[in-house]
Motif scaffolding. Sequence first.
Motif, PDB file in Angstrom:
ATOM      1  N   GLY A   2       0.809  -1.214   0.000  1.00 49.17           N
ATOM      2  CA  GLY A   2       0.000   0.000   0.000  1.00 49.17           C
ATOM      3  C   GLY A   2       0.840   1.262   0.000  1.00 49.17           C
ATOM      4  N   HIS A  18       1.792   1.742  -3.482  1.00 48.17           N
ATOM      5  CA  HIS A  18       0.662   2.189  -4.283  1.00 48.17           C
ATOM      6  C   HIS A  18       0.435   3.690  -4.132  1.00 48.17           C
ATOM      7  CE1 HIS A  18      -3.651   2.820  -5.350  1.00 48.17           C
ATOM      8  NE2 HIS A  18      -3.251   2.128  -6.395  1.00 48.17           N
ATOM      9  N   ARG A  34      -4.199  -5.844   7.376  1.00 50.56           N
ATOM     10  CA  ARG A  34      -3.930  -6.463   6.073  1.00 50.56           C
ATOM     11  C   ARG A  34      -2.602  -7.212   6.085  1.00 50.56           C
ATOM     12  NH1 ARG A  34      -1.391  -4.712   1.403  1.00 50.56           N
ATOM     13  NH2 ARG A  34      -2.213  -5.629  -0.531  1.00 50.56           N
ATOM     14  N   SER A  43      -4.965   4.098  -0.163  1.00 51.35           N
ATOM     15  CA  SER A  43      -4.595   2.721  -0.511  1.00 51.35           C
ATOM     16  C   SER A  43      -4.970   1.715   0.568  1.00 51.35           C
ATOM     17  CB  SER A  43      -3.102   2.641  -0.825  1.00 51.35           C
ATOM     18  OG  SER A  43      -2.776   3.504  -1.892  1.00 51.35           O
ATOM     19  N   TYR A  44      -4.579   1.985   1.809  1.00 49.58           N
ATOM     20  CA  TYR A  44      -4.846   1.009   2.864  1.00 49.58           C
ATOM     21  C   TYR A  44      -6.292   1.021   3.325  1.00 49.58           C
ATOM     22  CZ  TYR A  44       0.052  -0.257   3.328  1.00 49.58           C
ATOM     23  OH  TYR A  44       1.305  -0.732   3.095  1.00 49.58           O
ATOM     24  N   GLN A  51      -8.179  -1.043   0.729  1.00 50.03           N
ATOM     25  CA  GLN A  51      -7.873  -2.470   0.809  1.00 50.03           C
ATOM     26  C   GLN A  51      -8.141  -3.052   2.184  1.00 50.03           C
ATOM     27  OE1 GLN A  51      -7.752  -2.426  -2.675  1.00 50.03           O
ATOM     28  NE2 GLN A  51      -6.704  -4.328  -2.171  1.00 50.03           N
ATOM     29  N   GLU A 103      -9.312  -6.679   2.853  1.00 46.99           N
ATOM     30  CA  GLU A 103      -8.353  -7.785   2.780  1.00 46.99           C
ATOM     31  C   GLU A 103      -7.815  -8.146   4.152  1.00 46.99           C
ATOM     32  OE1 GLU A 103      -6.479  -7.772  -1.690  1.00 46.99           O
ATOM     33  OE2 GLU A 103      -5.242  -7.030  -0.058  1.00 46.99           O
ATOM     34  N   PHE A 116      -5.079  -0.662  -7.244  1.00 45.80           N
ATOM     35  CA  PHE A 116      -4.219  -1.445  -6.373  1.00 45.80           C
ATOM     36  C   PHE A 116      -4.279  -2.896  -6.870  1.00 45.80           C
ATOM     37  CE2 PHE A 116      -2.674  -1.105  -1.815  1.00 45.80           C
ATOM     38  CZ  PHE A 116      -2.067  -2.353  -1.780  1.00 45.80           C
ATOM     39  N   ARG A 142      -4.742  -6.703  -6.922  1.00 40.03           N
ATOM     40  CA  ARG A 142      -5.541  -7.597  -6.105  1.00 40.03           C
ATOM     41  C   ARG A 142      -4.680  -8.736  -5.587  1.00 40.03           C
ATOM     42  NH1 ARG A 142      -9.552  -4.526  -4.486  1.00 40.03           N
ATOM     43  NH2 ARG A 142     -10.579  -3.500  -6.237  1.00 40.03           N
ATOM     44  N   THR A 143      -4.839  -9.060  -4.323  1.00 42.53           N
ATOM     45  CA  THR A 143      -4.050 -10.120  -3.718  1.00 42.53           C
ATOM     46  C   THR A 143      -4.635 -11.471  -4.090  1.00 42.53           C
ATOM     47  OG1 THR A 143      -3.583  -8.682  -1.858  1.00 42.53           O
ATOM     48  CG2 THR A 143      -3.162 -11.021  -1.558  1.00 42.53           C
TER      49      THR A 143
END
Length: 205
Positions: free
Chosen positions: A10, A13, A111, A160-161, A164, A167, A194, A196-197
Amino acid sequence: MKLYHHPLSGHAHRARLILALLGVPHELIEVDLKAGAHRTPDFLALNPFGQVPVLDDGGTIVSDSNAILVYVARKLGRTDWLPEDVQGQAAVQRWLSVAAGEVAYGPAAARLVTVFGAPFNPEEVIGRAHTLLRRLETHLADRDWLVGEHPTIADVALYSYVAQAPEGNVDLSGYPAVNAFLRRIEALPGFVLFARTPAGLVAAA
Protein backbone atom coordinates in the motif's frame (compact mmCIF):
# COMPACT_ATOMS: atom_id res chain seq x y z
CA MET A 1 11.71 8.87 -12.76
CA LYS A 2 12.06 5.29 -11.55
CA LEU A 3 9.79 3.89 -8.86
CA TYR A 4 10.94 0.82 -6.97
CA HIS A 5 7.78 -0.84 -5.73
CA HIS A 6 5.91 -4.04 -4.95
CA PRO A 7 2.38 -4.42 -6.33
CA LEU A 8 0.92 -5.57 -2.99
CA SER A 9 2.44 -2.74 -0.94
CA GLY A 10 0.00 0.00 0.00
CA HIS A 11 2.89 2.36 0.63
CA ALA A 12 4.16 1.72 -2.88
CA HIS A 13 0.66 2.19 -4.28
CA ARG A 14 0.53 5.67 -2.74
CA ALA A 15 3.65 6.65 -4.65
CA ARG A 16 2.46 5.06 -7.87
CA LEU A 17 -0.94 6.73 -7.50
CA ILE A 18 0.41 10.27 -7.13
CA LEU A 19 2.66 9.81 -10.16
CA ALA A 20 -0.31 8.55 -12.19
CA LEU A 21 -2.74 11.24 -11.02
CA LEU A 22 -0.24 13.99 -11.85
CA GLY A 23 0.68 12.42 -15.19
CA VAL A 24 4.36 11.93 -14.39
CA PRO A 25 6.16 9.56 -16.79
CA HIS A 26 7.95 6.90 -14.77
CA GLU A 27 9.43 3.44 -14.93
CA LEU A 28 8.15 0.83 -12.49
CA ILE A 29 10.78 -1.51 -11.06
CA GLU A 30 9.32 -4.37 -9.04
CA VAL A 31 11.26 -5.38 -5.92
CA ASP A 32 10.78 -9.07 -5.18
CA LEU A 33 10.09 -8.97 -1.46
CA LYS A 34 9.46 -12.70 -1.25
CA ALA A 35 12.96 -13.35 -2.60
CA GLY A 36 14.48 -10.80 -0.23
CA ALA A 37 15.47 -8.31 -2.93
CA HIS A 38 14.84 -5.47 -0.47
CA ARG A 39 17.67 -6.78 1.71
CA THR A 40 20.35 -6.85 -0.98
CA PRO A 41 23.30 -4.43 -0.82
CA ASP A 42 22.16 -2.70 -4.02
CA PHE A 43 18.69 -1.98 -2.66
CA LEU A 44 19.94 -1.04 0.81
CA ALA A 45 22.17 1.53 -0.88
CA LEU A 46 18.95 3.17 -2.09
CA ASN A 47 17.07 2.78 1.18
CA PRO A 48 18.96 1.54 4.25
CA PHE A 49 15.61 0.70 5.87
CA GLY A 50 15.02 -1.94 3.19
CA GLN A 51 11.51 -0.76 2.36
CA VAL A 52 9.54 0.10 -0.76
CA PRO A 53 8.77 2.48 -2.31
CA VAL A 54 11.89 4.30 -3.42
CA LEU A 55 11.81 7.05 -6.06
CA ASP A 56 14.90 7.72 -8.18
CA ASP A 57 14.56 11.07 -9.91
CA GLY A 58 17.69 11.25 -12.04
CA GLY A 59 19.89 10.31 -9.11
CA THR A 60 17.90 12.12 -6.43
CA ILE A 61 16.70 9.31 -4.19
CA VAL A 62 13.54 9.71 -2.14
CA SER A 63 12.30 6.92 0.11
CA ASP A 64 9.19 6.78 2.31
CA SER A 65 5.82 7.00 0.60
CA ASN A 66 4.71 10.23 2.27
CA ALA A 67 8.04 11.90 1.45
CA ILE A 68 7.52 10.88 -2.17
CA LEU A 69 4.06 12.46 -2.18
CA VAL A 70 5.54 15.75 -0.94
CA TYR A 71 8.52 15.57 -3.31
CA VAL A 72 6.43 14.99 -6.42
CA ALA A 73 3.91 17.72 -5.63
CA ARG A 74 6.67 20.20 -4.79
CA LYS A 75 8.81 19.35 -7.80
CA LEU A 76 5.89 19.91 -10.14
CA GLY A 77 4.75 23.05 -8.35
CA ARG A 78 1.32 21.49 -7.79
CA THR A 79 0.03 23.76 -5.09
CA ASP A 80 -3.43 22.34 -5.72
CA TRP A 81 -2.18 19.00 -4.36
CA LEU A 82 0.06 20.49 -1.63
CA PRO A 83 -0.99 23.99 -0.54
CA GLU A 84 1.57 26.73 -0.03
CA ASP A 85 -0.28 28.55 2.74
CA VAL A 86 0.65 27.64 6.30
CA GLN A 87 -2.84 26.55 7.30
CA GLY A 88 -3.22 24.31 4.26
CA GLN A 89 0.20 22.75 4.73
CA ALA A 90 -0.53 22.02 8.38
CA ALA A 91 -3.87 20.43 7.50
CA VAL A 92 -2.23 18.16 4.93
CA GLN A 93 0.59 17.27 7.33
CA ARG A 94 -1.95 16.24 9.94
CA TRP A 95 -3.32 13.59 7.59
CA LEU A 96 0.15 12.46 6.50
CA SER A 97 0.77 11.80 10.19
CA VAL A 98 -2.49 9.84 10.38
CA ALA A 99 -1.32 7.78 7.39
CA ALA A 100 1.96 7.01 9.18
CA GLY A 101 0.22 6.36 12.49
CA GLU A 102 -3.42 5.33 12.76
CA VAL A 103 -3.56 3.91 9.22
CA ALA A 104 -0.29 2.00 9.59
CA TYR A 105 -1.30 0.50 12.95
CA GLY A 106 -4.91 -0.10 11.97
CA PRO A 107 -6.06 -1.15 8.48
CA ALA A 108 -2.52 -1.58 7.15
CA ALA A 109 -1.53 -3.82 10.07
CA ALA A 110 -4.73 -5.86 9.73
CA ARG A 111 -3.93 -6.46 6.07
CA LEU A 112 -0.35 -7.42 6.93
CA VAL A 113 -1.76 -10.29 9.02
CA THR A 114 -3.72 -11.83 6.15
CA VAL A 115 -1.50 -10.94 3.19
CA PHE A 116 2.01 -11.14 4.65
CA GLY A 117 1.46 -13.31 7.72
CA ALA A 118 2.50 -10.59 10.18
CA PRO A 119 2.37 -11.66 13.85
CA PHE A 120 -0.08 -8.99 15.01
CA ASN A 121 -3.15 -9.60 17.15
CA PRO A 122 -5.99 -9.50 14.57
CA GLU A 123 -8.64 -8.37 17.05
CA GLU A 124 -6.46 -5.50 18.24
CA VAL A 125 -5.50 -4.16 14.81
CA ILE A 126 -9.00 -4.57 13.40
CA GLY A 127 -10.30 -2.61 16.42
CA ARG A 128 -7.81 0.16 15.68
CA ALA A 129 -8.95 0.19 12.07
CA HIS A 130 -12.58 0.71 13.05
CA THR A 131 -11.62 3.51 15.46
CA LEU A 132 -9.93 5.27 12.55
CA LEU A 133 -12.83 4.59 10.19
CA ARG A 134 -15.35 6.05 12.64
CA ARG A 135 -13.29 9.23 12.84
CA LEU A 136 -12.96 9.40 9.07
CA GLU A 137 -16.71 8.86 8.67
CA THR A 138 -17.39 11.84 10.93
CA HIS A 139 -14.80 14.03 9.17
CA LEU A 140 -16.13 13.18 5.71
CA ALA A 141 -19.80 13.50 6.60
CA ASP A 142 -20.01 17.05 5.24
CA ARG A 143 -17.05 17.28 2.86
CA ASP A 144 -15.73 15.53 -0.24
CA TRP A 145 -12.02 15.66 0.56
CA LEU A 146 -9.87 15.53 3.67
CA VAL A 147 -8.50 19.06 3.18
CA GLY A 148 -10.19 21.87 1.29
CA GLU A 149 -12.38 21.72 -1.78
CA HIS A 150 -10.29 19.44 -4.01
CA PRO A 151 -8.05 16.38 -3.65
CA THR A 152 -4.61 16.73 -2.11
CA ILE A 153 -1.77 14.38 -1.26
CA ALA A 154 -3.57 13.83 2.06
CA ASP A 155 -6.28 11.90 0.22
CA VAL A 156 -3.69 9.84 -1.65
CA ALA A 157 -1.89 9.04 1.61
CA LEU A 158 -5.00 7.49 3.14
CA TYR A 159 -6.60 5.89 0.09
CA SER A 160 -4.60 2.72 -0.51
CA TYR A 161 -4.85 1.01 2.86
CA VAL A 162 -8.39 2.18 3.59
CA ALA A 163 -9.56 0.89 0.20
CA GLN A 164 -7.87 -2.47 0.81
CA ALA A 165 -9.01 -2.77 4.43
CA PRO A 166 -11.40 -5.66 3.64
CA GLU A 167 -8.35 -7.78 2.78
CA GLY A 168 -7.50 -7.49 6.46
CA ASN A 169 -11.02 -8.52 7.51
CA VAL A 170 -12.02 -4.91 8.17
CA ASP A 171 -15.61 -4.43 7.04
CA LEU A 172 -16.23 -1.09 5.29
CA SER A 173 -19.96 -1.54 4.79
CA GLY A 174 -20.93 0.60 7.77
CA TYR A 175 -19.10 3.70 6.52
CA PRO A 176 -21.03 5.32 3.65
CA ALA A 177 -19.08 8.60 3.70
CA VAL A 178 -15.76 6.74 3.63
CA ASN A 179 -16.93 4.58 0.74
CA ALA A 180 -18.09 7.65 -1.19
CA PHE A 181 -14.66 9.22 -0.57
CA LEU A 182 -12.93 6.12 -1.99
CA ARG A 183 -15.14 6.20 -5.09
CA ARG A 184 -14.32 9.89 -5.66
CA ILE A 185 -10.62 9.12 -5.68
CA GLU A 186 -11.16 6.19 -8.04
CA ALA A 187 -13.00 8.52 -10.43
CA LEU A 188 -10.05 10.91 -10.74
CA PRO A 189 -8.34 11.00 -14.15
CA GLY A 190 -5.22 8.83 -14.14
CA PHE A 191 -6.29 6.66 -11.21
CA VAL A 192 -4.49 3.29 -11.06
CA LEU A 193 -5.86 0.23 -9.31
CA PHE A 194 -4.22 -1.44 -6.37
CA ALA A 195 -3.13 -4.97 -7.32
CA ARG A 196 -5.54 -7.60 -6.11
CA THR A 197 -4.05 -10.12 -3.72
CA PRO A 198 -4.34 -13.74 -4.95
CA ALA A 199 -6.56 -15.76 -2.64
CA GLY A 200 -4.64 -17.48 0.07
CA LEU A 201 -1.36 -15.69 -0.61
CA VAL A 202 1.00 -15.21 2.29
CA ALA A 203 4.18 -13.51 1.10
CA ALA A 204 7.37 -12.90 3.01
CA ALA A 205 7.83 -9.38 4.33
